[in-house]
Scaffold this motif. Structure first.
Motif, PDB file in Angstrom:
ATOM      1  N   GLU A  64      49.103  68.215  29.424  1.00  0.00           N
ATOM      2  CA  GLU A  64      50.368  67.229  29.210  1.00  0.00           C
ATOM      3  C   GLU A  64      50.599  66.760  30.885  1.00  0.00           C
ATOM      4  N   TYR A  65      50.629  65.504  30.925  1.00  0.00           N
ATOM      5  CA  TYR A  65      50.294  64.975  32.251  1.00  0.00           C
ATOM      6  C   TYR A  65      51.287  63.577  32.354  1.00  0.00           C
ATOM      7  N   GLU A  66      51.971  63.305  33.460  1.00  0.00           N
ATOM      8  CA  GLU A  66      52.534  62.069  33.821  1.00  0.00           C
ATOM      9  C   GLU A  66      51.406  61.116  34.680  1.00  0.00           C
ATOM     10  N   VAL A  79      52.947  67.670  33.723  1.00  0.00           N
ATOM     11  CA  VAL A  79      54.636  67.837  33.446  1.00  0.00           C
ATOM     12  C   VAL A  79      55.096  69.201  33.773  1.00  0.00           C
ATOM     13  N   ASN A 112      44.172  69.566  26.070  1.00  0.00           N
ATOM     14  CA  ASN A 112      45.354  70.114  25.644  1.00  0.00           C
ATOM     15  C   ASN A 112      46.673  69.926  26.744  1.00  0.00           C
TER      16      ASN A 112
END
Length: 483
Positions: free
Chosen positions: A22-24, A59, A20
């Protein structure tokens, strides 16, 4: 898209990539995916790989550790989207002793293990199927503490229609052995206050698992007394019954797909690609259903039997039942009717999957015993009481058996050879080794297991079909319930 971690990367990224989150992600090459690692046909043909140059940044750098969003079992939708995943926290009641190995293809074997859990929101234990790595060491840890009614968290589970309503692990699933938070603590308090109740449920599960392959005998009257909240989805019972009023009109004989059993207009024996299941190379073969009421002297139970069980009930092959129906051979049926009314058969019944779906108890036929089947001993009453007090939590009560005197029972048919075929008539039969036609000795208890009817109910409204059989033709009569 799938991301792939190899070797030491698995532990290295354990706290970097969170479910769950959120990543770059940069410098992670995208390459074609090996077909053998696909979970389903809908998976993309590409995968992301994390090598040394890969950079992963959240993120929101201030988000910290992502905690599971635990739900109560009753809050999980029964018809969830296949892609939806849910976190639950529950009390572990049972863990399968060892993982089962299932060959997936020539080069892969996958592992699966059953876990039974419960929480305060439901009376029915929930089945969780743990797959692959989770079925090994993680389940071993659960098994070691299964007797202690441990509160455990499970993340990223998917809803499965297996046994009505169950859940299955995914590649994102984590088993949290020391679940923390308000909900786990509240569930621990509830467990401590309801330990006796949970021990009874646990003992029933353990007793049931110990009786697999040795189902308990019961009467219809006793079956009717059972309640949904004290019955488990896996319970099975054998009944000794007759059919007081067999009705010729309740026999439904039709041509169906050899794979999915759905009706077809294709001539008998001809290969086809089934329009219902889309499976190529299937054949049009005779199929039969039979609705009736069975009795053991203590009550009446309605059942529906499908092809394999109809063959055992009538002691005839499906093509012969088909022929008897469409030629309206009432003379032959009269002989069978007398046999069904006077010769007991043994059937196995189990709860419909509506029990795990909606907590509604309805008994259905699972199997009719093969007359050549050697039957196990039936357990004594003291061992089969599902509410018997366990000696201690996590231990099933011992199971004793008592020998039963064997009696001879002769099954006769309307003719010396029930699978005889009129001259020049040839119906291609399904390979079946269960249609023994000679009188045999059977035990006083003949156990039966009837497969569930899911996917086998014939479609309604199909047009009548003329069936060419070499030089002869059988055409369904207008008044029959034929194909």
């Amino acid at each position: 898209m799938r991301g792939t971690l190899f070797g030491e990367q698995i532990d290295g990224y354990k706290n970097v990539l969170m479910y769950n989150g959120e990543y770059e992600i940069a410098n992670a090459p995208i390459k074609p995916c090996d077909e053998k690692w696909k979970v389903s046909a809908s998976d993309l043909n590409y995968q992301m790989q994390f090598g040394k140059p890969a950079i992963v940044e959240p993120v929101d750098s201030s988000q910290g550790i992502i905690m599971p969003e635990y739900r109560n079992i009753a809050q999980i939708p029964k018809t969830a989207d296949p892609n939806d995943k849910y976190d639950i926290v529950a009390v572990v009641l049972f863990v399968e002793a060892e993982a089962r190995r299932i060959p997936r293809d020539e080069s892969r074997v996958i592992s699966v293990r059953e876990i039974m859990v419960i929480d305060h929101s439901t009376e029915q234990p929930l089945l969780i199927s743990a797959w692959n790595d989770l079925a090994e060491d993680e389940c071993d840890l659960l098994l070691q503490k299964a007797e202690q009614l441990q509160v455990v968290g499970f993340t990223a589970l998917k809803v499965s229609p297996h046994r009505g309503f169950s859940m299955t692990t995914t590649m994102s699933t984590t088993i949290v052995h020391s679940a923390d938070g308000d909900k786990p603590r509240a569930l621990e308090d509830w467990t401590a206050n309801h330990k006796t109740k949970l021990c009874h449920i646990q003992a029933r599960i353990l007793t049931l698992k110990g009786l697999m392959g040795n189902q308990q005998s019961i009467t219809i009257a006793a079956l009717r007394m059972k309640k949904a909240h004290t019955t488990l989805q896996d319970e099975k019972y054998t009944l000794q019954v007759t059919i007081p009023e067999p009705d010729f009109q309740k026999i439904n004989a039709y041509l169906g797909c050899s794979s999915c059993n759905k009706r077809t207009d294709t001539p008998v024996g001809k290969s086809m690609t089934c329009p219902q299941c889309s499976k190529p190379g299937t054949k049009s073969v005779p199929r039969v259903t039979f609705n009736c009421e069975v009795s053991d002297g203590t009550g009446i139970l309605p059942i529906t039997a499908f092809t394999t069980d109809c063959e055992k009930i009538f002691n005839m092959a499906a093509p012969d039942i088909f022929r008897m129906k469409h030629s309206e051979d009432l003379t032959r049926f009269a002989l069978l009717k007398n046999q069904l009314q006077t010769s007991p058969i043994s059937i196995e019944v189990a709860p419909n999957t509506m029990l795990s779906m909606n907590n509604v108890l309805h008994w259905v036929l699972k199997k009719v015993a093969d007359i050549t089947e050697e039957l196990p001993q039936s357990p004594t009453t003291s061992a089969t009481n599902p509410n018997a007090n366990p000696s201690s939590c996590g231990q099933a009560s011992s199971i004793e058996t008592s020998d039963k005197d064997n009696v001879e029972t002769t099954f006769t048919t309307a003719s010396d050879n029930t699978t005889s075929t009129p001259e020049n008539v040839n119906i291609e039969k399904e390979p079946d080794n269960s249609t023994a036609q000679t009188p045999v000795q059977v035990s006083k208890l003949i156990q039966v297991k009837i497969e569930g009817s899911k996917g086998k109910t014939p479609d309604k409204g199909t047009k009548q079909t003329t069936i060419p059989l070499q030089d002869n033709t059988l055409t369904p009569n207008p008044g029959s319930s034929a194909a």
